[in-house]
Design a protein around this motif. Sequence first.
Motif, short mmCIF file in Angstrom:
data_model
loop_
_atom_site.label_atom_id
_atom_site.label_comp_id
_atom_site.label_asym_id
_atom_site.label_seq_id
_atom_site.Cartn_x
_atom_site.Cartn_y
_atom_site.Cartn_z
N TRP A 236 0.85 -1.19 0.00
CA TRP A 236 0.00 0.00 0.00
C TRP A 236 0.89 1.24 0.00
CZ3 TRP A 236 -0.64 3.05 4.74
CH2 TRP A 236 0.04 2.52 5.85
N THR B 62 0.77 5.69 0.88
CA THR B 62 -0.01 6.72 1.57
C THR B 62 -0.44 7.80 0.59
OG1 THR B 62 2.00 7.94 2.14
CG2 THR B 62 1.21 6.34 3.74
N PRO B 63 -1.60 8.42 0.83
CA PRO B 63 -2.01 9.56 0.00
C PRO B 63 -0.99 10.69 0.22
CG PRO B 63 -3.78 8.91 1.52
CD PRO B 63 -2.55 8.16 1.93
N SER C 46 5.47 10.59 -0.92
CA SER C 46 4.59 9.58 -0.33
C SER C 46 5.46 8.41 0.10
CB SER C 46 3.56 9.12 -1.36
OG SER C 46 2.85 7.99 -0.87
N GLU D 138 -6.64 8.51 -2.45
CA GLU D 138 -7.15 7.27 -1.85
C GLU D 138 -7.97 6.50 -2.87
OE1 GLU D 138 -8.61 8.80 1.98
OE2 GLU D 138 -8.50 6.71 2.64
N VAL E 182 -3.67 3.04 -2.76
CA VAL E 182 -3.44 4.20 -1.90
C VAL E 182 -4.46 4.16 -0.77
CG1 VAL E 182 -3.41 6.71 -1.78
CG2 VAL E 182 -2.55 5.54 -3.83
N SER E 183 -3.92 4.22 0.46
CA SER E 183 -4.76 4.06 1.64
C SER E 183 -4.14 4.83 2.80
CB SER E 183 -4.84 2.56 1.95
OG SER E 183 -5.48 2.34 3.17
N ARG E 184 -4.98 5.30 3.72
CA ARG E 184 -4.47 6.03 4.89
C ARG E 184 -3.85 5.11 5.92
NH1 ARG E 184 -5.52 11.24 4.72
NH2 ARG E 184 -7.03 11.80 3.13
#
Length: 149
Positions: free
Chosen positions: A32, A34-35, A43, A118, A140-142
């Motif tokens: 994954w 990050t935004p 990122s 995201e 893309v994920s928090r």
Amino acid sequence: MKKMLVLAAFALAACGVGGGPQTQSLHVENGWATPTPGGVNVSAGYVTLVNDSDTADALIAANSTRAANVDLHEMNMSGAIMQMRSVASVQVPAHGSVTLEPGGTHLMFNGVATPFAEGERIPVQLTFEHAGVVSVDLPVSRAAPEHQH
Ligand SMILES: [Cu+2]
């Protein structure tokens, strides 16, 4: 045209969706990214590298069409200050795995022209000393998505 379709199919197979015979000695799980925060063009990306072979391997380079460059970074605390530094490689033991995760080693996307939003997927090519190039798509994920296994 036919060749492009074959390449696309290969890229899908390499990102670990579905079963099928394992042809690569090294595969990537649970990736994954990050935004990108507002106004910042960097990122971080995280992956688990799994080495199914009898030979120790090492991640030696990464790149993406979505970043000017992708560095291998290590993070550590110096007192209360978080510091990042580049590392030349990330070792993956034979029949072992290594997880790049928040607070530790990560992929650093530098020079991100179009923000990572995201829900989209970021294509990344990881180059290993022995296994060669492995292509992955990082969602893309928090926070780390639930494990796929
Ligand atoms: Cu970093």
